[in-house]
Scaffold this active site. Structure first.
Site, PDB file in Angstrom:
ATOM      1  N   PHE A  12      -7.240   5.077  -2.165  1.00 16.27           N
ATOM      2  CA  PHE A  12      -6.942   6.001  -1.068  1.00 16.27           C
ATOM      3  C   PHE A  12      -5.649   6.801  -1.317  1.00 16.27           C
ATOM      4  O   PHE A  12      -5.679   8.031  -1.515  1.00 16.27           O
ATOM      5  CB  PHE A  12      -6.870   5.185   0.235  1.00 16.27           C
ATOM      6  N   ILE A  61      -4.598  -3.523 -14.564  1.00 19.81           N
ATOM      7  CA  ILE A  61      -3.137  -3.591 -14.804  1.00 19.81           C
ATOM      8  C   ILE A  61      -2.680  -4.977 -15.261  1.00 19.81           C
ATOM      9  O   ILE A  61      -1.564  -5.138 -15.740  1.00 19.81           O
ATOM     10  CB  ILE A  61      -2.288  -3.125 -13.583  1.00 19.81           C
ATOM     11  N   PHE A  82       0.543   2.217  -7.700  1.00 16.87           N
ATOM     12  CA  PHE A  82      -0.226   2.059  -6.454  1.00 16.87           C
ATOM     13  C   PHE A  82      -1.209   0.893  -6.559  1.00 16.87           C
ATOM     14  O   PHE A  82      -1.668   0.389  -5.541  1.00 16.87           O
ATOM     15  CB  PHE A  82      -1.091   3.309  -6.185  1.00 16.87           C
ATOM     16  N   ALA A  83      -1.611   0.535  -7.792  1.00 20.18           N
ATOM     17  CA  ALA A  83      -2.722  -0.418  -7.964  1.00 20.18           C
ATOM     18  C   ALA A  83      -2.427  -1.719  -7.240  1.00 20.18           C
ATOM     19  O   ALA A  83      -1.387  -2.337  -7.451  1.00 20.18           O
ATOM     20  CB  ALA A  83      -2.956  -0.687  -9.451  1.00 20.18           C
ATOM     21  N   GLU A 137       4.879  -3.971   5.545  1.00 22.13           N
ATOM     22  CA  GLU A 137       4.407  -5.312   5.917  1.00 22.13           C
ATOM     23  C   GLU A 137       5.242  -6.421   5.282  1.00 22.13           C
ATOM     24  O   GLU A 137       5.208  -7.561   5.726  1.00 22.13           O
ATOM     25  CB  GLU A 137       2.918  -5.472   5.574  1.00 22.13           C
ATOM     26  N   TYR A 160      -1.544 -10.943   1.570  1.00 26.23           N
ATOM     27  CA  TYR A 160      -1.339  -9.563   1.072  1.00 26.23           C
ATOM     28  C   TYR A 160       0.147  -9.207   1.071  1.00 26.23           C
ATOM     29  O   TYR A 160       0.713  -8.834   0.042  1.00 26.23           O
ATOM     30  CB  TYR A 160      -2.128  -8.559   1.928  1.00 26.23           C
ATOM     31  N   LYS A 164       2.843  -8.514  -2.024  1.00 18.31           N
ATOM     32  CA  LYS A 164       3.591  -7.251  -2.169  1.00 18.31           C
ATOM     33  C   LYS A 164       5.103  -7.549  -2.200  1.00 18.31           C
ATOM     34  O   LYS A 164       5.831  -6.964  -2.997  1.00 18.31           O
ATOM     35  CB  LYS A 164       3.264  -6.286  -1.023  1.00 18.31           C
ATOM     36  N   LEU A 200      -8.827   0.221   9.594  1.00 20.63           N
ATOM     37  CA  LEU A 200      -9.135   0.488  11.004  1.00 20.63           C
ATOM     38  C   LEU A 200      -9.738   1.880  11.272  1.00 20.63           C
ATOM     39  O   LEU A 200     -10.820   1.980  11.861  1.00 20.63           O
ATOM     40  CB  LEU A 200      -7.877   0.295  11.865  1.00 20.63           C
ATOM     41  N   VAL A 216     -12.370  -4.964  17.799  1.00 15.96           N
ATOM     42  CA  VAL A 216     -10.924  -4.880  18.046  1.00 15.96           C
ATOM     43  C   VAL A 216     -10.400  -6.308  18.027  1.00 15.96           C
ATOM     44  O   VAL A 216     -10.863  -7.154  18.799  1.00 15.96           O
ATOM     45  CB  VAL A 216     -10.648  -4.200  19.404  1.00 15.96           C
TER      46      VAL A 216
HETATM   47  P1  NAD Z   1      -6.702   1.039  -2.055  1.00 16.89           P
HETATM   48  O1  NAD Z   1      -7.227  -0.349  -1.899  1.00 16.89           O
HETATM   49  O2  NAD Z   1      -7.416   2.154  -1.409  1.00 16.89           O
HETATM   50  O3  NAD Z   1      -6.612   1.396  -3.616  1.00 16.89           O
HETATM   51  C1  NAD Z   1      -6.203   0.468  -4.577  1.00 16.89           C
HETATM   52  C2  NAD Z   1      -6.620   0.995  -5.939  1.00 16.89           C
HETATM   53  O4  NAD Z   1      -6.141   0.075  -6.927  1.00 16.89           O
HETATM   54  C3  NAD Z   1      -8.140   1.104  -6.126  1.00 16.89           C
HETATM   55  O5  NAD Z   1      -8.473   2.309  -6.751  1.00 16.89           O
HETATM   56  C4  NAD Z   1      -8.477  -0.072  -7.045  1.00 16.89           C
HETATM   57  O6  NAD Z   1      -9.592   0.168  -7.885  1.00 16.89           O
HETATM   58  C5  NAD Z   1      -7.186  -0.179  -7.855  1.00 16.89           C
HETATM   59  N1  NAD Z   1      -6.983  -1.544  -8.395  1.00 16.89           N
HETATM   60  C6  NAD Z   1      -7.121  -2.715  -7.742  1.00 16.89           C
HETATM   61  N2  NAD Z   1      -6.890  -3.737  -8.586  1.00 16.89           N
HETATM   62  C7  NAD Z   1      -6.573  -3.181  -9.784  1.00 16.89           C
HETATM   63  C8  NAD Z   1      -6.216  -3.712 -11.054  1.00 16.89           C
HETATM   64  N3  NAD Z   1      -6.137  -5.041 -11.256  1.00 16.89           N
HETATM   65  N4  NAD Z   1      -5.960  -2.855 -12.064  1.00 16.89           N
HETATM   66  C9  NAD Z   1      -6.048  -1.510 -11.876  1.00 16.89           C
HETATM   67  N5  NAD Z   1      -6.400  -0.964 -10.715  1.00 16.89           N
HETATM   68  C10 NAD Z   1      -6.654  -1.779  -9.664  1.00 16.89           C
HETATM   69  O7  NAD Z   1      -5.192   0.958  -1.593  1.00 16.89           O
HETATM   70  P2  NAD Z   1      -4.284   2.082  -0.904  1.00 16.89           P
HETATM   71  O8  NAD Z   1      -4.434   1.986   0.557  1.00 16.89           O
HETATM   72  O9  NAD Z   1      -4.484   3.361  -1.603  1.00 16.89           O
HETATM   73  O10 NAD Z   1      -2.832   1.518  -1.252  1.00 16.89           O
HETATM   74  C11 NAD Z   1      -2.184   1.897  -2.471  1.00 16.89           C
HETATM   75  C12 NAD Z   1      -0.832   1.216  -2.541  1.00 16.89           C
HETATM   76  O11 NAD Z   1      -0.046   1.600  -1.405  1.00 16.89           O
HETATM   77  C13 NAD Z   1      -0.920  -0.315  -2.492  1.00 16.89           C
HETATM   78  O12 NAD Z   1       0.028  -0.825  -3.406  1.00 16.89           O
HETATM   79  C14 NAD Z   1      -0.557  -0.666  -1.054  1.00 16.89           C
HETATM   80  O13 NAD Z   1       0.073  -1.921  -0.997  1.00 16.89           O
HETATM   81  C15 NAD Z   1       0.415   0.448  -0.722  1.00 16.89           C
HETATM   82  N6  NAD Z   1       0.478   0.826   0.712  1.00 16.89           N
HETATM   83  C16 NAD Z   1      -0.660   1.120   1.408  1.00 16.89           C
HETATM   84  C17 NAD Z   1      -0.564   1.521   2.740  1.00 16.89           C
HETATM   85  C18 NAD Z   1      -1.805   1.892   3.542  1.00 16.89           C
HETATM   86  O14 NAD Z   1      -1.694   2.147   4.751  1.00 16.89           O
HETATM   87  N7  NAD Z   1      -2.967   1.984   2.940  1.00 16.89           N
HETATM   88  C19 NAD Z   1       0.681   1.612   3.368  1.00 16.89           C
HETATM   89  C20 NAD Z   1       1.833   1.310   2.616  1.00 16.89           C
HETATM   90  C21 NAD Z   1       1.711   0.929   1.283  1.00 16.89           C
HETATM   91  P1  TYD Z   2      -5.785  -2.352   8.851  1.00 13.24           P
HETATM   92  O1  TYD Z   2      -6.345  -0.974   8.823  1.00 13.24           O
HETATM   93  O2  TYD Z   2      -6.540  -3.456   8.175  1.00 13.24           O
HETATM   94  O3  TYD Z   2      -4.285  -2.237   8.295  1.00 13.24           O
HETATM   95  P2  TYD Z   2      -3.083  -3.336   8.312  1.00 13.24           P
HETATM   96  O4  TYD Z   2      -3.633  -4.678   8.612  1.00 13.24           O
HETATM   97  O5  TYD Z   2      -2.590  -3.238   6.909  1.00 13.24           O
HETATM   98  O6  TYD Z   2      -2.103  -2.839   9.322  1.00 13.24           O
HETATM   99  O7  TYD Z   2      -5.585  -2.771  10.360  1.00 13.24           O
HETATM  100  C1  TYD Z   2      -4.791  -2.002  11.242  1.00 13.24           C
HETATM  101  C2  TYD Z   2      -4.733  -2.758  12.559  1.00 13.24           C
HETATM  102  O8  TYD Z   2      -6.036  -2.742  13.161  1.00 13.24           O
HETATM  103  C3  TYD Z   2      -4.368  -4.231  12.412  1.00 13.24           C
HETATM  104  O9  TYD Z   2      -3.548  -4.599  13.516  1.00 13.24           O
HETATM  105  C4  TYD Z   2      -5.692  -4.960  12.477  1.00 13.24           C
HETATM  106  C5  TYD Z   2      -6.526  -4.078  13.399  1.00 13.24           C
HETATM  107  N1  TYD Z   2      -7.986  -4.039  13.124  1.00 13.24           N
HETATM  108  C6  TYD Z   2      -8.885  -4.261  14.168  1.00 13.24           C
HETATM  109  O10 TYD Z   2      -8.507  -4.512  15.325  1.00 13.24           O
HETATM  110  N2  TYD Z   2     -10.222  -4.191  13.884  1.00 13.24           N
HETATM  111  C7  TYD Z   2     -10.696  -3.940  12.628  1.00 13.24           C
HETATM  112  O11 TYD Z   2     -11.924  -3.899  12.417  1.00 13.24           O
HETATM  113  C8  TYD Z   2      -9.744  -3.697  11.570  1.00 13.24           C
HETATM  114  C9  TYD Z   2     -10.214  -3.420  10.174  1.00 13.24           C
HETATM  115  C10 TYD Z   2      -8.394  -3.757  11.869  1.00 13.24           C
END
Ligand code: NAD
Ligand code: TYD
Length: 355
Positions: A12, A61, A82-83, A137, A160, A164, A200, A216
């Site tokens: 993402f 990785i 990011f991975a 987190e 998770y 991290k 979510l 929810v």
């Molecule tokens: P995501 O799950 O959408 O993407 C993760 C990517 O990493 C995928 O393309 C997956 O194929 C790749 N991947 C997983 N394991 C791998 C491995 N062993 N080797 C190589 N590639 C691998 O995650 P995201 O939401 O895009 O998050 C990216 C980064 O940002 C993560 O490190 C996450 O902790 C951090 N982050 C995410 C959020 C959020 O709201 N999504 C917020 C803050 C920080």
């Molecule tokens: P999520 O998108 O999994 O992100 P994070 O846990 O990393 O914050 O969840 C966001 C919030 O939404 C979290 O408080 C859990 C809640 N949630 C639900 O209530 N229902 C759902 O189906 C999901 C996936 C998350």
């Protein structure tokens, strides 16, 4: 020309970052390294796949040989890591892979970057940097008052966030011990295009359109601090370019919303724009997530004061843009919710009972 090794670039935020960078700069070369797990999808990168400054390598990785070969064959200036395994619910049911990818994978990248960049004792090629993408987190959960600053003690609760936090500490250790140039950004919850529909916002969007239950967790009064993904990409770009070596930067836009507010906003949007049959009757309060963090809230003052970053996209604008994107890209949703993901998707909520 600077060369960025972007890991997890098919996910993402990684895919949004690659598109953001290639649209903004002509003088960057991006090598996207991704294992293509269930969360990685090369369809996200269709708009840049023919860009001569972009290339893709499928690799894990944690694979030392594969990562060493990439460093041997390319003159890399920046690693942007990011991975990761990124879904809290998955970490609760299967923590081991989170330790492998998020902790051991990061160490493998650090070792290879150090080996490739070191030119003497505590001395590195000029201009290189390891940028580690982390999350709010790692700080744990807040009560109703106060915010996470960069000096808030780490207190992760889920497998998770613990994995991290471990990877953050290892990146810091490589700086403190070996002087490896690095930064860490800790961002709040992102939303936007290409987010996998297990999180979510895209999950609720998809389920509403399909007339499925809207799960929810617990009372739905948990709070997340939502940031449009492009604002996160902009912050990472600024920190890579101008961040002070060794520093951590929090990224967030003071945009705190309860989960139930997010769910109702999505229902309302679909009811108004697509399907008058949907409504709040579809909400099902289900068993709460184990160890569920109640509130996240970022204090972004440091990155604002020192680098001039600010969130450009107000939530009301970003959420509409995002929901419109999911509507216009229903094929993408279909593709990523089929195949290997489907089995998981179907069993995901089998243990969640309505309460
Ligand atoms: P995501 O799950 O959408 O993407 C993760 C990517 O990493 C995928 O393309 C997956 O194929 C790749 N991947 C997983 N394991 C791998 C491995 N062993 N080797 C190589 N590639 C691998 O995650 P995201 O939401 O895009 O998050 C990216 C980064 O940002 C993560 O490190 C996450 O902790 C951090 N982050 C995410 C959020 C959020 O709201 N999504 C917020 C803050 C920080
Ligand atoms: P999520 O998108 O999994 O992100 P994070 O846990 O990393 O914050 O969840 C966001 C919030 O939404 C979290 O408080 C859990 C809640 N949630 C639900 O209530 N229902 C759902 O189906 C999901 C996936 C998350």
């Amino acid at each position: 020309m600077k060369t960025y090794l972007v890991t997890g670039g098919a996910g993402f935020i990684g895919s949004n970052f690659i598109i953001f960078m290639l649209n903004k700069y002509d003088d960057v070369k991006i090598i996207n390294v991704d294992a293509l797990t269930y969360a990685g999808n090369l369809e996200n990168l269709k708009s840049v796949e023919n860009n001569p400054n972009y290339s893709f390598i499928q690799a894990d990785i944690t694979d030392n040989e594969a990562i060493a070969k990439i460093f041997d064959e390319n003159d890399i200036d920046y690693v942007v890591n990011f991975a990761a395994e990124s879904h809290v619910d998955r970490s609760i049911s299967n923590p081991d892979i989170f330790v492998k990818t998020n902790v051991l994978g990061t160490v493998n990248l650090l070792n290879n970057a150090k080996k490739a960049w070191q030119i003497g004792d505590d001395c590195y090629k000029p201009g290189v940097k390891f940028h580690h993408v982390s999350t709010d987190e790692v700080y744990g959960s807040l009560g109703p008052e106060g915010y996470f600053t960069e000096t808030t003690p780490l207190d992760p609760h889920s497998p998770y966030s613990s994995s991290k936090a471990s990877s953050d500490l290892l990146v810091k250790a490589y700086h403190d011990t070996y002087k490896l140039p690095m930064n860490i950004t800790r961002c709040s919850n992102n939303y936007g295009p290409f987010q996998f529909p297990e999180k979510l916002i895209p999950l609720i969007m998809n389920n509403t359109l399909l007339h499925k239950d809207l799960p929810v967790y617990g009372d739905g009064m948990q709070i997340r601090d939502w940031l449009y993904v492009d604002d996160h990409c902009k912050a990472i770009d600024m920190v890579i370019r101008d961040g002070v070596d060794g520093e951590v930067y929090n990224v967030g836009g003071h945009n705190e919303r309860t989960n139930i507010f997010i769910v109702k906003t999505i229902i309302e949007y679909i009811k108004e724009n697509v399907d008058s049959q949907v409504g709040e009757h579809m909400i099902k309060h289900v068993t709460d997530r184990k160890g569920h963090d109640r509130r996240y809230g970022i204090d972004p003052q440091k990155i604002k004061d020192t680098l001039g970053w600010y969130p450009e996209t107000p939530f009301e604008v970003g959420i509409k843009k995002t929901l419109k994107w999911y509507l216009e890209n229903s094929e993408w949703v279909k593709n990523v919710t089929s195949g290997k993901y489907q089995k998981y998707y179907e069993t995901m909520y089998k243990d969640k009972k309505e309460v």
